[in-house]
Structure formats: structure tokens, C-alpha cells
Design an enzyme around this catalytic site. Sequence first.
Site, PDB file in Angstrom:
ATOM      1  N   SER A   1       0.809  -1.223   0.000  1.00 12.00           N
ATOM      2  CA  SER A   1       0.000   0.000   0.000  1.00 12.00           C
ATOM      3  C   SER A   1       0.842   1.271   0.000  1.00 12.00           C
ATOM      4  CB  SER A   1      -0.950   0.003   1.205  1.00 12.00           C
ATOM      5  OG  SER A   1      -0.227  -0.158   2.408  1.00 12.00           O
TER       6      SER A   1
ATOM      7  N   ASP B   1      -3.194   6.194  11.716  1.00 15.47           N
ATOM      8  CA  ASP B   1      -2.340   5.683  10.640  1.00 15.47           C
ATOM      9  C   ASP B   1      -1.051   6.494  10.649  1.00 15.47           C
ATOM     10  OD1 ASP B   1      -1.039   4.850   8.374  1.00 15.47           O
ATOM     11  OD2 ASP B   1      -2.695   5.253   6.981  1.00 15.47           O
TER      12      ASP B   1
ATOM     13  N   HIS C   1       1.321   5.349   6.434  1.00 15.36           N
ATOM     14  CA  HIS C   1       1.078   5.966   5.136  1.00 15.36           C
ATOM     15  C   HIS C   1       1.216   7.482   5.249  1.00 15.36           C
ATOM     16  CE1 HIS C   1      -1.006   2.037   5.050  1.00 15.36           C
ATOM     17  NE2 HIS C   1      -0.558   2.011   3.798  1.00 15.36           N
TER      18      HIS C   1
END
Length: 450
Positions: free
Chosen positions: A172, A422, A425
Amino acid sequence: MDSIRLLSKNMKIEGNPFFGSSSSHQRNQIFLKFVAFSLLIGLAYRFIVTDSTVPPVTQVQAPPESPSGLTSLAQAPAPPGNITATTIASQNVSSKCDIFTGKWVPDPSGPVYTNVTCRHIQDHQNCLRNGRPDVNYLMWRWQPRDCDLPRFNPEQFLQQMRNKWWAFIGDSISRNHVQSLICILSQVEEVEEIYHDKEYRSKIWRFPSHNFTLSVIWSPFLLKAETFENLDGVSFSDIQLHLDMLDHTWTDQYTNFDYVVISGGKWFLKTSIFHENNTLSGCHYCQGKNNLTELGYLYSYRKALRLVLDFVAEPTHKAQVLFRTTTPDHFENGEWNTGGFCNRTMPITDSQGEMKTEDVSMRDIELEEFHKTTTLQQQANIGLLDTTSMSLLRPDGHPGPYRYPNPFDGVKSNEVNHIQNDCLHWCLPGPIDSWNDLMVELMLNRERHI
């Protein structure tokens, strides 16, 4: 010659200097004018020749050629006017520069796109739309210590990529990266999505007026693997990982690609059962299941990278490749599923940054295996995209709780710690945009850098 004509005109010599006058005084005046005129012509000639001739430059090294005949996107145009020996030397003598060592410096110009001007930002990385209140994290750029690294020019890049195919292969973070690149390029030309898989993890885009194709291929292990997890990333069965088989999802397409950015990552930290030679060979964090030997994630990661690097370095493959190093996360006081958070709003310095043990170990293996490949196969079309250190200094660049819209709405003060963050990312726009400056410079001018 125009200078000579101008001098002749300004002298206004009329008649024949040797005949037509009986006066000695006039003859003397004419003679003196002739001498002066001859001297001026000589000076003018010397001036013109000297001004238009460059002395020979000795021992000037020719500039390195870019892959596939491509020229630099970051190289400044030649200065106007006459080219001197100094400018020739500075343009042609190429010195190696480590663009991975540097610092983040303020950039008041900000990002080249916003969440309004780019429609390709994934919801979880759309920090501004999701209500993140601070914007200072957008106002920085990466500055190498010993050289300049200008932002790449998206218009020139698309011209260079005409009829080419560029692929990102990995997890990702690779998807995060390709979305950043698309957002920058879409400020020049809007892109068309022409394919996606059922999970929308692998996609293909096309820039129609340039016939430039861009892919992201979901392959978190780069190896053949059976994974079992829900949409929140929670595994409900152990991953089955084949350490001697590459993932055909990307290898079957590989001959199509002209440029590839490939990377491993955090998935190797997940509980996995290892298969080699069609037999169970061990595991990582399997806690004694099936009496398997605990070999650990470093064992599987090294095996995977060796197989991958051997494949991409094969001389029959045309693709120019960049291997991207691991991305450190910035979870504090826990992990993603144990209350970890990231609430910093400024970059940090080298002295403040400290990588986790897992990240250090994975990066060590990456560097070892990469250098082993380039040593054994010196003609291999592969370079290193080392984004680890620059990323370590940006704990402020993650979505944190803003992976969801307005995460604190209706939340009681004693429930704040239960909001999932998160810290792996990157927000878009955000620090990951600077990866593209390094990526383009390295891919098209690799020989200039360490």
C-alpha cells in the site's frame, strides 16, 4: 565584420588618400588617418576573434548519458550569451552527489496540487478533506546536503515518457506513492483509469496525449503468497508464503515495463508459514504451531529480496529499475492496533530521529542484497531509491487520526485513545511528494549519484 564596417563609416574617409592633393600638409593628415585607420582595423579584428573564440578546455569529462537516451529533467538550461571555459567545465564535469543525505527546509511555495485539484487521493490519505487542522506539514522540501534537487517538471516528464510504461510494484505504500505521482502529473494532463482488479488494489492508468501508461501492482511480499485478512488488515488465518516462487501477478507483466519501482515492506512482519521446495520449512511468529522452526522475518525478507533482485537484474530484461528501501513508521506509545498515535506537526532532525529495530534490520538486509547484486552484475539496470532516512524525519506527515473524516466528532475525552491512527502511510499532498523528485532524478540521471 559589422564592427569593421561601423569603424569605417565612423572614420568618414573621403576620396583617395594617395592622389588628388598637392598639399604636403594634407598628405600628412591623410597618412596619419590611414595609420590610425589601420590600427583600428587591427584592434577590431583582434577584438572579434578573441571574443568569439573559447580557449581549449583540457581534461573535461563528458557528461554521463541518461538511460535509453533520455535527458535530465532537472538540469537547468544553458545561460544566455557566450559560453566560457568555466561554464563548459561546470556543465560537463559531473561529480557524484548523495541526494539521500540532507534535511527538510521550509518551502513557502507549498505543494503543486491540493485535495481539490487532484481527484486521485485515496480517502484514508486525504488529510485535508478529513479535517486535519494544521497545514505546516505541507510547507517543506527535501534539500540534499551537497547539491541541489529541484522539483521535477511534470510537463517535461510526460514528454520524456511518451510511449513508455512505468510500474510500481509492492504494497500500500507503493499505491500511496503512485497516487502522489498521478496528482502531480494530472496538473498537466488528466489521466484515465483503464483497469482495476476486484479489490481496487492493482490499477492501470493512461495519459492519452502522451501514450504514457502507469501501473501499480499489489504484491506485498513480491512472492507467491496466500493471505487471509479482512478489510481492516486483521488476519484470520496464517499467511502461507512461498520463499522460492515469485508472484506471477507482476512477473507475467514485467516485459511490458520500461521503468519499475519495486519495494518490500511491513508485510514480512506478519505471522507467516514458510514453504520451500514444496515443503514447510519454518515460520515467523508462529508460536510453535505445527512444530515449525521459528526462522523469523529477516530470513524470509532476505530470501525474497534475493529472488526479486536476481530476476530484475537479468540482462534480458529491458526495464530500468529502482529498488525502494523500507518506510519507517512513527507510531508512538503503541502500534496501530494498540493505541499508537502520531500527533507531531513539524519535521525532526537527525539527532531526534531513531528507527525501530525492525526497520534498521530490514534496511540493512536491503542494502546488503542490493550491493551484492550490483557487485556481481555491474551492468544491471537497477538503482537504489533510499527514502528511509528522509522519511524518518517526517513524523508530521501521516494521517494519524485523520484517516477518517472528522475523527473527534462526538468522541468523549476518555475515548480519544481508542481512535485508530495511521502513522505509516502519508497524507496527500505531503512528504511523499518529494520522493518523486528523487525518483525521477535517479531514474534518468542515475550515474550522477551515489
